[in-house]
Design an enzyme around this catalytic site. Structure first.
Site, mmCIF file in Angstrom:
data_model
loop_
_atom_site.group_PDB
_atom_site.id
_atom_site.type_symbol
_atom_site.label_atom_id
_atom_site.label_comp_id
_atom_site.label_asym_id
_atom_site.label_seq_id
_atom_site.Cartn_x
_atom_site.Cartn_y
_atom_site.Cartn_z
ATOM 1 N N ASP A 1 -2.334 -2.144 6.046
ATOM 2 C CA ASP A 1 -2.426 -0.699 5.846
ATOM 3 C C ASP A 1 -3.051 -0.338 4.500
ATOM 4 O O ASP A 1 -3.566 0.771 4.332
ATOM 5 C CB ASP A 1 -1.042 -0.063 5.931
ATOM 6 C CG ASP A 1 -0.562 0.135 7.368
ATOM 7 O OD1 ASP A 1 -1.402 0.128 8.285
ATOM 8 O OD2 ASP A 1 0.658 0.291 7.559
ATOM 9 N N HIS B 1 -0.682 -2.559 -14.437
ATOM 10 C CA HIS B 1 -0.348 -3.979 -14.621
ATOM 11 C C HIS B 1 1.163 -4.106 -14.694
ATOM 12 O O HIS B 1 1.822 -3.346 -15.411
ATOM 13 C CB HIS B 1 -0.979 -4.520 -15.895
ATOM 14 C CG HIS B 1 -0.518 -5.902 -16.264
ATOM 15 N ND1 HIS B 1 -0.546 -6.953 -15.371
ATOM 16 C CD2 HIS B 1 0.008 -6.397 -17.418
ATOM 17 C CE1 HIS B 1 -0.086 -8.044 -15.970
ATOM 18 N NE2 HIS B 1 0.267 -7.735 -17.208
ATOM 19 N N TYR C 1 -4.500 8.237 11.002
ATOM 20 C CA TYR C 1 -3.128 8.175 10.515
ATOM 21 C C TYR C 1 -2.832 9.388 9.634
ATOM 22 O O TYR C 1 -3.670 9.809 8.831
ATOM 23 C CB TYR C 1 -2.916 6.888 9.707
ATOM 24 C CG TYR C 1 -1.518 6.734 9.128
ATOM 25 C CD1 TYR C 1 -0.512 6.104 9.837
ATOM 26 C CD2 TYR C 1 -1.220 7.237 7.854
ATOM 27 C CE1 TYR C 1 0.761 5.966 9.320
ATOM 28 C CE2 TYR C 1 0.055 7.105 7.328
ATOM 29 C CZ TYR C 1 1.041 6.468 8.051
ATOM 30 O OH TYR C 1 2.290 6.336 7.535
ATOM 31 N N HIS D 1 4.683 -7.152 -14.211
ATOM 32 C CA HIS D 1 5.106 -8.548 -14.079
ATOM 33 C C HIS D 1 6.158 -8.618 -12.968
ATOM 34 O O HIS D 1 7.168 -9.302 -13.106
ATOM 35 C CB HIS D 1 5.654 -9.077 -15.404
ATOM 36 C CG HIS D 1 4.593 -9.335 -16.422
ATOM 37 N ND1 HIS D 1 4.184 -10.607 -16.769
ATOM 38 C CD2 HIS D 1 3.820 -8.494 -17.148
ATOM 39 C CE1 HIS D 1 3.222 -10.530 -17.681
ATOM 40 N NE2 HIS D 1 2.983 -9.251 -17.921
ATOM 41 N N HIS E 1 -0.466 -15.350 -14.851
ATOM 42 C CA HIS E 1 -0.165 -14.104 -15.564
ATOM 43 C C HIS E 1 0.569 -13.126 -14.653
ATOM 44 O O HIS E 1 1.785 -13.022 -14.723
ATOM 45 C CB HIS E 1 -1.467 -13.508 -16.106
ATOM 46 C CG HIS E 1 -1.280 -12.342 -17.018
ATOM 47 N ND1 HIS E 1 -2.314 -11.805 -17.762
ATOM 48 C CD2 HIS E 1 -0.197 -11.589 -17.316
ATOM 49 C CE1 HIS E 1 -1.868 -10.796 -18.480
ATOM 50 N NE2 HIS E 1 -0.589 -10.637 -18.215
#
Length: 232
Positions: free
Chosen positions: A120, A95, A228, A97, A171
């Site tokens: 991708d 997580h 790839y 910001h 958020h």
């Protein structure tokens, strides 16, 4: 206890700083030992400078109780735990910001798939959740943040590892992967494609990408006949 996982999660947290997607204490990474039912996560409000594996906190997947650690776990722990409980293929969660992904979260808008960089790593738009209700925020904000992420994934029919990230309205971004390092990688990619999208839409508000281009780029890296990279 879980020393290797603590080292991996600590290194993954520090990678967020190295890649410029967090400042101060704005972010957290976790990883899970499925066999033991334990999650290792960054401590709450502790600065990244000088952070070491011993600073990581171990919590029980089911109860959320701290099993080991000298600090309180991240305030977002309940969000992480809800995702681990609901999706068994997730091995790490991040997580942040980060500025551009947060811009989409604050606008309440999906991050569209406009180019091959996005394709991708994310098989389609990166969704934005609905806004949490007042009752959800007051009842159990962090747990209900996890629940609204799960709700969005299920309502949209998304496979979590095919679209390994989301933005929570007002958020910010959460991302995940097969382990903590992969979740950080996806967090960095999400931030970059969000930045690219903002600039693209400023130049051409009608920009888009055909589905067959999305299919080609995603499948050549992740499909059954992926080609790839190098053979191991």
């Amino acid at each position: 206890m879980l020393e290797r996982l603590k080292e991996e999660v600590c290194a993954a947290n520090l990678e967020l700083v190295a890649r410029g997607v967090v400042i101060y204490t704005w972010g957290n990474v976790s990883g899970i030992d499925r066999e033991k039912g334990l999650v290792v996560i960054k401590p709450s409000g502790v600065d990244y400078a000088g952070m070491c594996p011993d600073d990581m906190v171990i919590v029980d997947l089911v109860t959320g109780e701290t099993v080991d650690g000298k600090w309180k776990p991240s305030s977002d722990t309940k969000t992480h735990l809800e995702l681990y409980r609901q999706f068994s293929d997730i091995g790490g969660i991040t997580h942040t910001h980060s500025v551009n992904a947060v811009a989409y979260a604050q606008a309440g808008v999906d991050i569209p798939a406009l180019g091959t960089t996005h394709a991708d790593y994310f098989y389609g738009v990166i969704p934005c959740t609905r806004e949490l209700t007042k009752d959800e925020v007051e009842e159990d904000y962090e747990l209900n943040t996890g629940k609204v992420i799960v709700e969005t994934i299920k309502q949209r029919g998304i496979k979590p590892l095919a679209v390994p990230g989301i933005v929570v309205k007002n958020h910010g971004p959460f991302s995940w992967g097969k382990d903590a390092n992969a979740s950080v990688y996806h967090a960095v990619v999400m931030e970059k494609v969000a930045e690219m999208d903002i600039k693209t839409l400023l130049i051409n508000p009608n920009a888009s990408m055909q589905q067959y281009i999305l299919d080609k780029h995603y499948m050549r890296k992740h499909g059954p006949n992926a080609y790839y990279g190098q053979n191991e």
